[in-house]
Structure formats: C-alpha cells, structure tokens
Scaffold this active site. Structure first.
Site, mmCIF file in Angstrom:
data_model
loop_
_atom_site.group_PDB
_atom_site.id
_atom_site.type_symbol
_atom_site.label_atom_id
_atom_site.label_comp_id
_atom_site.label_asym_id
_atom_site.label_seq_id
_atom_site.Cartn_x
_atom_site.Cartn_y
_atom_site.Cartn_z
ATOM 1 N N LEU A 193 10.376 41.959 80.117
ATOM 2 C CA LEU A 193 11.684 41.628 80.719
ATOM 3 C C LEU A 193 12.798 42.409 80.050
ATOM 4 O O LEU A 193 13.925 42.441 80.532
ATOM 5 C CB LEU A 193 11.948 40.129 80.580
ATOM 6 C CG LEU A 193 10.990 39.224 81.352
ATOM 7 C CD1 LEU A 193 11.191 37.771 80.970
ATOM 8 C CD2 LEU A 193 11.180 39.420 82.840
ATOM 9 N N GLY A 194 12.480 43.011 78.906
ATOM 10 C CA GLY A 194 13.501 43.733 78.154
ATOM 11 C C GLY A 194 13.295 43.461 76.676
ATOM 12 O O GLY A 194 12.297 42.870 76.279
ATOM 13 N N SER A 195 14.263 43.882 75.862
ATOM 14 C CA SER A 195 14.124 43.562 74.443
ATOM 15 C C SER A 195 15.480 43.165 73.881
ATOM 16 O O SER A 195 16.529 43.592 74.380
ATOM 17 C CB SER A 195 13.532 44.738 73.677
ATOM 18 O OG SER A 195 14.423 45.809 73.754
ATOM 19 N N ASN A 218 24.505 36.684 76.937
ATOM 20 C CA ASN A 218 23.613 35.669 76.364
ATOM 21 C C ASN A 218 23.517 34.421 77.232
ATOM 22 O O ASN A 218 23.147 33.350 76.757
ATOM 23 C CB ASN A 218 24.088 35.295 74.948
ATOM 24 C CG ASN A 218 23.883 36.442 73.980
ATOM 25 O OD1 ASN A 218 23.041 37.299 74.214
ATOM 26 N ND2 ASN A 218 24.671 36.483 72.922
ATOM 27 N N GLN A 229 17.425 41.115 70.129
ATOM 28 C CA GLN A 229 17.573 41.170 68.674
ATOM 29 C C GLN A 229 16.247 41.101 67.935
ATOM 30 O O GLN A 229 16.088 41.664 66.862
ATOM 31 C CB GLN A 229 18.429 39.955 68.276
ATOM 32 C CG GLN A 229 19.281 40.170 67.074
ATOM 33 C CD GLN A 229 20.346 41.202 67.333
ATOM 34 O OE1 GLN A 229 20.993 41.168 68.376
ATOM 35 N NE2 GLN A 229 20.499 42.132 66.423
ATOM 36 N N GLY A 242 13.173 41.862 69.341
ATOM 37 C CA GLY A 242 12.086 42.656 69.898
ATOM 38 C C GLY A 242 11.819 42.321 71.350
ATOM 39 O O GLY A 242 12.662 41.746 72.049
ATOM 40 N N VAL A 243 10.625 42.657 71.797
ATOM 41 C CA VAL A 243 10.269 42.604 73.215
ATOM 42 C C VAL A 243 10.159 41.166 73.734
ATOM 43 O O VAL A 243 9.710 40.268 73.016
ATOM 44 C CB VAL A 243 8.918 43.349 73.425
ATOM 45 C CG1 VAL A 243 8.352 43.077 74.814
ATOM 46 C CG2 VAL A 243 9.111 44.830 73.175
ATOM 47 N N VAL A 244 10.610 40.970 74.971
ATOM 48 C CA VAL A 244 10.470 39.678 75.655
ATOM 49 C C VAL A 244 9.674 39.919 76.940
ATOM 50 O O VAL A 244 9.969 40.864 77.683
ATOM 51 C CB VAL A 244 11.847 39.069 75.990
ATOM 52 C CG1 VAL A 244 11.687 37.693 76.651
ATOM 53 C CG2 VAL A 244 12.696 38.942 74.728
ATOM 54 N N ASP A 292 19.726 31.347 73.936
ATOM 55 C CA ASP A 292 19.708 31.889 72.568
ATOM 56 C C ASP A 292 20.754 31.280 71.655
ATOM 57 O O ASP A 292 21.240 31.928 70.732
ATOM 58 C CB ASP A 292 19.837 33.405 72.633
ATOM 59 C CG ASP A 292 18.693 33.997 73.451
ATOM 60 O OD1 ASP A 292 18.964 34.777 74.370
ATOM 61 O OD2 ASP A 292 17.547 33.605 73.193
HETATM 62 C C1 LIG Z 1 20.557 36.363 68.236
HETATM 63 N N1 LIG Z 1 20.834 36.356 69.650
HETATM 64 C C2 LIG Z 1 22.133 35.889 70.094
HETATM 65 C C3 LIG Z 1 19.877 36.802 70.563
HETATM 66 C C4 LIG Z 1 18.539 36.893 70.194
HETATM 67 C C5 LIG Z 1 17.588 37.330 71.127
HETATM 68 C C6 LIG Z 1 17.987 37.677 72.428
HETATM 69 C C7 LIG Z 1 19.321 37.563 72.794
HETATM 70 C C8 LIG Z 1 20.275 37.131 71.862
HETATM 71 C C9 LIG Z 1 19.744 37.906 74.199
HETATM 72 C C10 LIG Z 1 18.886 38.988 74.756
HETATM 73 N N2 LIG Z 1 17.476 38.636 74.591
HETATM 74 C C11 LIG Z 1 16.604 38.873 75.700
HETATM 75 C C12 LIG Z 1 15.943 40.106 75.768
HETATM 76 C C13 LIG Z 1 15.074 40.332 76.851
HETATM 77 C C14 LIG Z 1 14.859 39.356 77.828
HETATM 78 C C15 LIG Z 1 15.524 38.118 77.729
HETATM 79 C C16 LIG Z 1 15.219 37.086 78.782
HETATM 80 C C17 LIG Z 1 15.154 37.483 80.153
HETATM 81 C C18 LIG Z 1 14.840 36.538 81.131
HETATM 82 N N3 LIG Z 1 14.746 36.778 82.502
HETATM 83 C C19 LIG Z 1 14.809 37.963 83.161
HETATM 84 C C20 LIG Z 1 14.485 37.998 84.528
HETATM 85 C C21 LIG Z 1 14.556 39.199 85.218
HETATM 86 C C22 LIG Z 1 14.929 40.334 84.557
HETATM 87 C C23 LIG Z 1 15.003 41.662 85.249
HETATM 88 O O1 LIG Z 1 14.369 42.601 84.828
HETATM 89 N N4 LIG Z 1 15.815 41.846 86.302
HETATM 90 C C24 LIG Z 1 15.942 43.144 86.979
HETATM 91 C C25 LIG Z 1 15.740 42.935 88.452
HETATM 92 O O2 LIG Z 1 16.617 41.917 88.954
HETATM 93 C C26 LIG Z 1 16.409 40.656 88.304
HETATM 94 C C27 LIG Z 1 16.661 40.781 86.823
HETATM 95 C C28 LIG Z 1 15.231 40.235 83.200
HETATM 96 N N5 LIG Z 1 15.171 39.068 82.524
HETATM 97 C C29 LIG Z 1 14.583 35.184 80.741
HETATM 98 O O3 LIG Z 1 14.297 34.318 81.621
HETATM 99 N N6 LIG Z 1 14.649 34.839 79.419
HETATM 100 C C30 LIG Z 1 14.428 33.451 79.016
HETATM 101 C C31 LIG Z 1 14.955 35.757 78.441
HETATM 102 C C32 LIG Z 1 16.442 37.891 76.692
HETATM 103 C C33 LIG Z 1 17.259 36.635 76.605
HETATM 104 O O4 LIG Z 1 16.695 35.739 75.729
HETATM 105 C C34 LIG Z 1 17.018 38.116 73.421
HETATM 106 O O5 LIG Z 1 15.800 38.013 73.225
#
Ligand SMILES: CN(C)c1ccc2c(c1)CCN(c1cccc(-c3cc(Nc4ccc(C(=O)N5CCOCC5)cn4)c(=O)n(C)c3)c1CO)C2=O
Length: 295
Positions: A32-34, A152, A36, A38-40, A165
């Site tokens: 889904l992306g990455s 976030n 702080q 790493g990969v999710v 988060d």
């Molecule tokens: C210390 N702090 C504030 C942090 C620590 C870790 C993180 C973050 C902040 C925020 C960023 N992050 C992170 C990284 C990666 C994924 C997620 C992340 C992404 C989700 N969902 C989606 C769904 C779709 C798409 C997608 O690719 N698209 C494109 C097409 O159209 C629809 C959408 C992306 N993410 C989701 O449900 N969760 C729970 C987490 C998250 C959120 O969790 C982290 O992992």
C-alpha cells in the site's frame, strides 16, 4: 493477595494476550506504500477480515516500548479512529495489524478528487467533523496524537474519514523526525509551545487540526480558480521561515473557496496560548452548528 492480583505467567506459548495476532492467520497481499516504519501491505486476517499490515523495518521503532503501548491502543475504539487489531511480536520484523481503509490517505484523496470535492463545502466540512469526532474521543481518553495532519488520516467507503497512527510518533527512532530541528519534523502543523519546548498536548493537536481543516478547505476552491487541492500549508516557505511567522502570530490565510464562518472557526485553533484554543469536545459542537446553517 487474591488470585486475580497475581500476574498471569507470561509464558510465550500459552499467552492469550488478545493483542497478539498469530501470523499464520494473516495472508499478505499488495503493497500500500511505506511510512515511518517501512512497508505497509494490504492483508486478510482469518480468511475474511481486510487489514493493513505494517512490517516494522529494523531500527525504525523502539519496539518493546511500542508493544507495551499496543495493549492500550487496542482498547481505543471509535468509528473515526483506524482500529488497531493487534501485533505479531513473537518474531522479527514485528507486524502491526490495523483496520484497512480502501481509499488511502485523506491528503491523496483530496488531491485525487478535487474536481468533485471543490464545490462540495458540505462534504469537506463533514470530513473535518469526522476527524474532530475521532480526536474528541482521543482527548476524552487523554491520548495525544502528536502528528495530526491530512496525510495521517485515512478514507474508507462512503467518504468515512478516520484518524490513523495516533501516538506512534513516540516510538520513531529517526531523530530527523522527532527533534523539532529535524528535516522530517512536521513544523507546519506545530504550535509555538511545540516549536519552542516540544510541549505536546491535546491543545497542540487542536492547532494541528486547524491546519488539517486548512488542508481540506484549500480543496474547496471555486470552479474557475486554479485548483489548489490539499495544498502544502505556507506554500514553498522553508521551515525556518514558517517558524518565524508562527512565532510572530502570523497565521494561514483563508483558503479561496472556504466559507467565512468556517475560517473563523479554523482560526480559533491557532491561538498562541494553548489554553485559549477550544477543546475538540466543544469544537465538535461549533462545527455541527455551522454545518446546520450551511446545509
Ligand atoms: C509516526 N507516524 C505518525 C506514522 C507512522 C507510520 C505511518 C504513518 C505515520 C502514516 C503513513 N503510513 C502508511 C504508509 C503506507 C500505507 C498506510 C496505510 C494505507 C491504507 N490504505 C490504502 C488504500 C489504498 C491505497 C492506494 O494505493 N490507493 C491508490 C489508488 O486509489 C486508492 C488509494 C493506499 N493505502 C490503510 O488502510 N492503512 C491502514 C494504512 C499508511 C498509514 O498507516 C504509516 O505507516
């Protein structure tokens, strides 16, 4: 001591800690992306539950402290909070398993849907109200987010918006992120007391919430204006220039498409003194009454 006072033996094999998830019950799907840590990845839990799985990159998180905190986090349950289902902490890398939100981050959602969103003040205000409800719940539980921003928050089906988060900032090991002088510190969402003394509180979350409202409403520009959706606050200014402005009490200007009354509310989040900012609790009521008038 009565039996219930005795600590249950923490024998790994028999631990029935409900926050511990058996990795064999998880099926990992696309990335889904990455972030702080790493990969999710998207995943499936027990064959049917859609989840997101953070796979903790070594050295990015103070893991033992987080695992302790996870017990508290799993108890925070609200429709406008991304639910932490549990952790897989018996081996490395640690997995953090949460509710899955199909439309990704609120910031990217605003930018992807600017055409349909910019003329829909009600929807933009509703998104802000949903975030406010989630934050009011955290405030009630004396839980500070520490990095509230549109990036976030996450969007699910039927335009549901949830805060994600929360509290994780405390476990980041990268001091570019944790120290207010670092390149990754969210300066543009930070109030004076955080910039000067890193004094976080629910009132510093309120300041960040005002900036999140500004991010949402820069989406609300009128049709003929150049779309500025989900703009970066203070535009291209360098962090040091933003710190200077914030210290002088210079605040973000009213987004072009934003209703005057909504901006008046937004401004309340940016009082220099934390005690003069509203709580999320009474903020929720003010937003609800404005939305009644707007509807
Ligand atoms: C210390 N702090 C504030 C942090 C620590 C870790 C993180 C973050 C902040 C925020 C960023 N992050 C992170 C990284 C990666 C994924 C997620 C992340 C992404 C989700 N969902 C989606 C769904 C779709 C798409 C997608 O690719 N698209 C494109 C097409 O159209 C629809 C959408 C992306 N993410 C989701 O449900 N969760 C729970 C987490 C998250 C959120 O969790 C982290 O992992």
């Amino acid at each position: 001591t009565s039996p219930c006072d005795r600590q249950a033996p923490a024998t790994a094999g028999l631990s029935h800690d409900k926050w511990e998830i058996d990795p064999h019950e998880l099926m990992l799907l696309e990335e889904l992306g990455s972030g702080q840590f790493g990969v999710v990845r998207r995943g499936r839990w027990r064959g049917s539950i859609d989840v997101a799985v953070k796979m903790m990159k070594e050295g990015t998180m103070s893991e033992d402290d987080f695992i302790e905190e996870a017990k508290v986090m799993t108890k925070l349950q609200h429709t406008n909070l991304v639910q932490l289902y549990g952790v897989c902490s018996k081996n490395r890398p640690i997995f953090i398993v949460t509710e899955y939100m199909r439309h990704g981050s609120l910031l990217n959602y605003l930018r992807r849907h600017k055409q349909s969103l910019n003329s829909n003040q009600d929807l933009l205000l509703d998104m802000c109200i949903q975030v406010c409800k989630g934050m009011a719940y955290l405030e009630r539980h004396n839980y500070i987010h520490r990095d509230l921003a549109a990036r976030n928050c996450l969007v699910g089906s039927e335009n549901t918006v949830k805060v994600a988060d929360f509290g994780l900032a405390r476990y980041v090991l990268d001091d570019q992120y944790t120290s207010s002088g670092g390149t990754k510190f969210p300066i543009k969402w930070a109030p004076p007391e955080v910039l000067n003394y890193t004094r976080f509180s629910s009132k510093s979350d309120v300041w960040a919430y005002g900036v999140l409202m500004w991010e949402v409403f820069t989406c609300g520009v009128l049709m003929w204006e150049v779309f500025t959706c989900g703009e970066m606050p203070y535009g291209r200014l360098k962090n040091s220039e933003v710190v200077e402005k914030v210290q002088k009490g210079i605040i973000l200007e009213k987004p072009k498409g934003c209703d005057k009354e909504v901006y008046e509310i937004m401004k309340k989040c940016w009082h220099a003194l934390p005690e003069n900012r509203p709580s999320f609790r009474n903020f929720k009521e003010q937003l609800a009454s404005v939305s009644q008038k707007l509807l």
